[in-house]
Design a protein around this motif. Sequence first.
Motif, short mmCIF file in Angstrom:
data_model
loop_
_atom_site.label_atom_id
_atom_site.label_comp_id
_atom_site.label_asym_id
_atom_site.label_seq_id
_atom_site.Cartn_x
_atom_site.Cartn_y
_atom_site.Cartn_z
N ALA A 82 0.86 -1.17 -0.02
CA ALA A 82 0.14 -0.04 -0.01
C ALA A 82 0.92 1.29 -0.04
CB ALA A 82 -0.90 0.23 1.28
N ARG A 83 0.19 2.53 -0.21
CA ARG A 83 0.96 3.69 -0.05
C ARG A 83 1.45 4.06 1.39
NH1 ARG A 83 -2.45 8.56 -2.38
NH2 ARG A 83 -0.30 9.63 -2.01
N PRO A 84 2.63 4.23 1.48
CA PRO A 84 3.12 4.52 2.97
C PRO A 84 2.29 5.74 3.49
CG PRO A 84 4.89 5.55 1.35
CD PRO A 84 3.73 4.86 0.66
N LEU A 85 2.29 5.88 4.82
CA LEU A 85 1.33 6.69 5.45
C LEU A 85 1.77 8.16 5.60
CD1 LEU A 85 0.14 5.04 8.81
CD2 LEU A 85 -1.50 5.87 6.99
N PRO A 86 3.26 8.21 5.31
CA PRO A 86 3.87 9.65 5.46
C PRO A 86 3.24 10.38 4.16
CG PRO A 86 5.36 8.04 6.16
CD PRO A 86 4.19 7.35 5.76
N GLU A 87 2.86 9.76 2.93
CA GLU A 87 2.36 10.46 1.91
C GLU A 87 1.18 11.34 2.22
OE1 GLU A 87 2.03 7.83 -1.70
OE2 GLU A 87 4.35 7.51 -1.40
N LEU A 88 0.42 10.73 3.21
CA LEU A 88 -0.69 11.68 3.63
C LEU A 88 -0.30 13.03 4.00
CD1 LEU A 88 -2.79 9.24 6.20
CD2 LEU A 88 -3.57 10.15 3.96
N VAL A 89 1.03 13.34 4.26
CA VAL A 89 1.29 14.72 4.52
C VAL A 89 1.00 15.48 3.35
CG1 VAL A 89 3.04 16.28 4.85
CG2 VAL A 89 2.57 14.18 6.36
N GLY A 90 1.63 15.00 2.18
CA GLY A 90 1.41 15.98 0.96
C GLY A 90 -0.05 15.89 0.35
#
Length: 311
Positions: free
Chosen positions: A186-194
Amino acid sequence: MKRLSSTEWIAHDLALDPPRHKSLVVTVCGDTIAPHGGAFWLGSMIELVGPLGVGDRLVRTSVFRLVQEGWLTASREGRRSRYAIEPKALPRFERANRRIYSAPGLDWDGRWTFVLAPHGKSGSIDSELRTLLRKELEWEGFAMLATGVMAHPAPERDTLREILARADAVDKVFVCQADELPGMGARPLPELVGDCWNLDAVVSAYRGFIERFAPLPDMLGKGDVTPEHAFAIRTLLIHAYRRVQLHDPMLPLALLPQPWPGTDAYALAREIYRLCHARAEEHVLAMLRKEDAATPDADAAYHGRFGGLRD
């Protein structure tokens, strides 16, 4: 650029960005009044903020509105008016102080906090409460992922608990933590920041703060700034830094673009505060004790600001 004296710098700064009077009084209450017992006579506040461009009438209007809004309580002794920080408002000042005077998010365990306020048959909250809760959480840096779903990677737990209580949302929402499941593709959670936070305005505000206050360490290091000017500089510093931080979601440094200007802004604010706080306190005590000789010295929490103040 010409090197300015403290008098010239203060005049230039006030002309460049005149502070809103009520907001400035709030800054003085949190930064100056709270450490000295949390109360002041109206005359003392007028003398403190007068050199910052806030006249007698504007001070009276400001404190009157702050009483109406639940920030202050009022009492009278003869013709004199005394104000104190409303006990119910103290947590809000304490929360702001933690943001302002503590180093930004150095530690993070990789877990995210989610607040869920779904529609449901049991314990559902109405749209008015959901809107109020969203506004309160967004003020603390939460992002809305979907209707009724708010997230932040590292919120202050005591602050979150206070928000839920103040919004009367305790036992009406779900609060949980989550981290990534390894090997899921899955997409890594840190990408939620962007996806969820637009940090461009925050970056610009921090850079503007640094440019504005960068000349001060050299000027203050000379040691010829008067107590009144030291107080003015300290107040303008915290007022400006607080305004920048209001728009910062306070995400962990590990999730932020590097170099993060908030780190440099904090270091600059800490240096300036440490350089001017002792002389500023001379002025504060002179003004407060003119009206009330029993005004106490600054408390221990004050001396712990920015990792500890040095005289």
